[in-house]
Design a protein around this motif. Structure first.
Motif, PDB file in Angstrom:
ATOM      1  N   SER A 159      -0.479   0.947   8.120  1.00  0.00           N
ATOM      2  CA  SER A 159      -0.559   2.160   8.788  1.00  0.00           C
ATOM      3  C   SER A 159       0.703   3.070   8.316  1.00  0.00           C
ATOM      4  O   SER A 159       1.577   2.480   8.130  1.00  0.00           O
ATOM      5  CB  SER A 159      -0.588   1.979  10.330  1.00  0.00           C
ATOM      6  OG  SER A 159      -1.746   1.468  10.773  1.00  0.00           O
ATOM      7  N   PHE A 160       0.326   4.399   8.086  1.00  0.00           N
ATOM      8  CA  PHE A 160       1.241   5.433   7.863  1.00  0.00           C
ATOM      9  C   PHE A 160       0.987   6.594   8.597  1.00  0.00           C
ATOM     10  O   PHE A 160      -0.241   6.929   8.781  1.00  0.00           O
ATOM     11  CB  PHE A 160       0.933   5.479   6.369  1.00  0.00           C
ATOM     12  CG  PHE A 160       1.511   6.867   5.821  1.00  0.00           C
ATOM     13  CD1 PHE A 160       2.986   7.007   5.650  1.00  0.00           C
ATOM     14  CD2 PHE A 160       0.775   8.100   5.648  1.00  0.00           C
ATOM     15  CE1 PHE A 160       3.585   8.073   5.348  1.00  0.00           C
ATOM     16  CE2 PHE A 160       1.695   9.035   5.044  1.00  0.00           C
ATOM     17  CZ  PHE A 160       2.895   9.459   5.161  1.00  0.00           C
TER      18      PHE A 160
ATOM     19  N   GLY B 129       2.913  15.684  -4.993  1.00  0.00           N
ATOM     20  CA  GLY B 129       4.235  16.625  -5.292  1.00  0.00           C
ATOM     21  C   GLY B 129       5.289  15.761  -4.754  1.00  0.00           C
ATOM     22  O   GLY B 129       6.419  16.488  -4.951  1.00  0.00           O
ATOM     23  N   ILE B 130       5.055  14.614  -4.049  1.00  0.00           N
ATOM     24  CA  ILE B 130       6.527  13.974  -3.527  1.00  0.00           C
ATOM     25  C   ILE B 130       6.514  12.835  -4.427  1.00  0.00           C
ATOM     26  O   ILE B 130       5.647  12.054  -4.690  1.00  0.00           O
ATOM     27  CB  ILE B 130       6.091  13.369  -1.981  1.00  0.00           C
ATOM     28  CG1 ILE B 130       5.814  14.558  -1.237  1.00  0.00           C
ATOM     29  CG2 ILE B 130       7.072  12.468  -1.608  1.00  0.00           C
ATOM     30  CD1 ILE B 130       6.843  15.587  -1.127  1.00  0.00           C
TER      31      ILE B 130
ATOM     32  N   VAL C 145       0.820  -1.272  -0.071  1.00  0.00           N
ATOM     33  CA  VAL C 145      -0.063  -0.089   0.115  1.00  0.00           C
ATOM     34  C   VAL C 145       0.788   1.247  -0.026  1.00  0.00           C
ATOM     35  O   VAL C 145       1.791   1.377   0.940  1.00  0.00           O
ATOM     36  CB  VAL C 145      -0.929   0.056   1.260  1.00  0.00           C
ATOM     37  CG1 VAL C 145      -1.832   1.369   1.371  1.00  0.00           C
ATOM     38  CG2 VAL C 145      -1.555  -1.299   1.251  1.00  0.00           C
ATOM     39  N   SER C 146       0.793   2.220  -0.957  1.00  0.00           N
ATOM     40  CA  SER C 146       1.700   3.379  -1.154  1.00  0.00           C
ATOM     41  C   SER C 146       0.578   4.529  -0.479  1.00  0.00           C
ATOM     42  O   SER C 146      -0.432   4.747  -0.949  1.00  0.00           O
ATOM     43  CB  SER C 146       1.844   3.485  -2.495  1.00  0.00           C
ATOM     44  OG  SER C 146       2.571   2.489  -3.006  1.00  0.00           O
TER      45      SER C 146
ATOM     46  N   PRO D 179      10.415   2.702   1.634  1.00  0.00           N
ATOM     47  CA  PRO D 179       9.980   2.368   3.210  1.00  0.00           C
ATOM     48  C   PRO D 179       9.474   3.600   4.052  1.00  0.00           C
ATOM     49  O   PRO D 179       8.818   3.459   5.033  1.00  0.00           O
ATOM     50  CB  PRO D 179      11.078   1.906   3.894  1.00  0.00           C
ATOM     51  CG  PRO D 179      12.287   2.438   3.191  1.00  0.00           C
ATOM     52  CD  PRO D 179      11.910   2.509   1.621  1.00  0.00           C
ATOM     53  N   GLU D 180       9.369   4.732   3.462  1.00  0.00           N
ATOM     54  CA  GLU D 180       9.118   5.924   4.106  1.00  0.00           C
ATOM     55  C   GLU D 180       7.425   5.997   3.813  1.00  0.00           C
ATOM     56  O   GLU D 180       6.790   6.522   4.398  1.00  0.00           O
ATOM     57  CB  GLU D 180       9.653   7.101   3.743  1.00  0.00           C
ATOM     58  CG  GLU D 180       9.255   8.313   4.480  1.00  0.00           C
ATOM     59  CD  GLU D 180      10.080   9.452   4.151  1.00  0.00           C
ATOM     60  OE1 GLU D 180      10.075  10.732   4.459  1.00  0.00           O
ATOM     61  OE2 GLU D 180      11.134   9.273   3.411  1.00  0.00           O
ATOM     62  N   TYR D 181       7.096   5.630   2.625  1.00  0.00           N
ATOM     63  CA  TYR D 181       5.840   5.856   2.194  1.00  0.00           C
ATOM     64  C   TYR D 181       4.806   4.513   1.916  1.00  0.00           C
ATOM     65  O   TYR D 181       3.844   4.647   1.528  1.00  0.00           O
ATOM     66  CB  TYR D 181       5.673   6.634   0.905  1.00  0.00           C
ATOM     67  CG  TYR D 181       6.176   7.977   1.301  1.00  0.00           C
ATOM     68  CD1 TYR D 181       5.337   9.047   2.093  1.00  0.00           C
ATOM     69  CD2 TYR D 181       7.502   8.490   0.679  1.00  0.00           C
ATOM     70  CE1 TYR D 181       5.874  10.315   2.102  1.00  0.00           C
ATOM     71  CE2 TYR D 181       8.067   9.818   1.006  1.00  0.00           C
ATOM     72  CZ  TYR D 181       7.195  10.604   1.735  1.00  0.00           C
ATOM     73  OH  TYR D 181       7.650  11.995   2.035  1.00  0.00           O
ATOM     74  N   GLU D 182       5.616   3.432   1.736  1.00  0.00           N
ATOM     75  CA  GLU D 182       4.878   2.032   1.422  1.00  0.00           C
ATOM     76  C   GLU D 182       5.106   1.146   2.487  1.00  0.00           C
ATOM     77  O   GLU D 182       6.039   1.080   3.281  1.00  0.00           O
ATOM     78  CB  GLU D 182       5.427   1.582   0.180  1.00  0.00           C
ATOM     79  CG  GLU D 182       5.371   2.501  -1.102  1.00  0.00           C
ATOM     80  CD  GLU D 182       5.799   2.045  -2.386  1.00  0.00           C
ATOM     81  OE1 GLU D 182       4.990   1.753  -3.414  1.00  0.00           O
ATOM     82  OE2 GLU D 182       7.242   1.846  -2.409  1.00  0.00           O
TER      83      GLU D 182
END
Length: 269
Positions: free
Chosen positions: A221-222, A199-200, A193-194, A208-211
């Motif tokens: 969770s994010f 804009g990023i 899950v992304s 690993p920061e966003y997925e």
């Protein structure tokens, strides 16, 4: 022959990955909270094609004949929005579809898109795409009220993201956002899950920061670092779902989420 077979297998695997992560569809409004009686601008957008399909950018305009777009209201009724949508660009395949709708029912509203179509991408593939977006209609923007939480209710879609965090009362920068991925109504594990802020640019094959990968309960969770419009997207290639018409089924689901710097003064009944 062995080398040829290996190269062919790699090529087919690459095609499968590309198809599984083909263009995504999403829905969005100009604001997560809209005053009763005012206009909600509903956009139907197609994109997410570059950067391994994680760029949250437009890439063409979807054929309206391929999709359904429904507006579910707080009283349980729904309206088909497809017939009232118009394009924002004169050139074919550019821009996106949009429509202004008057929202006169206070409460949580849900927008839902569905696509189910057999496509040709070097091979026959059944593509299933679902998208959801939520917005609150309130009599007062200074002190809105959420009286029915509908974000965590599955909509019986073949593949869907289900928010476990309320998009209005619990979503803010610095606080975790949790979602669940369901496949035919059941949690599915190990799905990437992304969480893509507008804009990023995500990096590498897996950022690993966003997925994140779903656990055994389909949960992920994010925690957003800053306020922004976010696209949550999940993909799944079901190679065992095939027929005489197509070789496998490619799923994708999105939720568009406004993340503010701080939660507005919202009360829950």
């Amino acid at each position: 022959m062995t080398r040829y077979t290996t190269l062919l297998a790699v090529a087919l695997s690459s095609i499968t990955t590309q198809i599984a992560n083909a263009h995504d569809v999403w829905l969005q409004t100009q604001s997560p909270v809209i005053r009763t009686g005012e206009i909600a601008h509903v956009d139907l957008r197609l994109g997410n094609h570059g950067n391994h399909h994680r760029d949250f950018k437009l890439a063409g305009r979807i054929d309206l004949d391929w999709v359904s777009v429904d507006h579910f209201k707080p009283d349980g009724t729904s309206t088909d929005l497809r017939e009232v949508m118009f394009t924002t660009a004169s050139a074919e395949k550019e821009g996106y579809w949009t429509t202004p709708i008057v929202v006169d029912q206070p409460g949580m509203h849900c927008l839902v898109e569905q696509l189910d179509r057999v496509m040709q991408h070097g091979k026959s593939v059944r593509g299933i795409r679902t998208a959801k977006s939520y917005f609150l209609v309130a009599d007062s923007l200074d002190s809105p009220t959420v009286d029915r939480h509908v974000h965590n209710r599955p909509l019986d879609l073949p593949f869907e993201l289900v928010l476990q965090t309320c998009p209005i009362t619990e979503t803010t920068a610095g606080q975790p956002i949790t979602a669940q991925v369901l496949h035919h109504g059941k949690p599915i594990s190990d799905v990437v899950v992304s969480f893509i802020p507008e804009g990023i640019e995500l990096t590498g094959e897996f950022d690993p920061e966003y997925e994140f990968r779903t656990d055994e309960n389909g949960m992920v969770s994010f925690t957003p670092k800053s306020a922004n419009l976010h696209l949550i997207v999940a993909h799944h290639a079901a190679k065992d779902e095939r027929s005489d018409e197509y070789e496998f089924t490619s799923y994708a689901s999105t939720i568009t989420l406004h993340v503010p710097n701080q939660i507005c003064n919202v009360s829950s009944k």
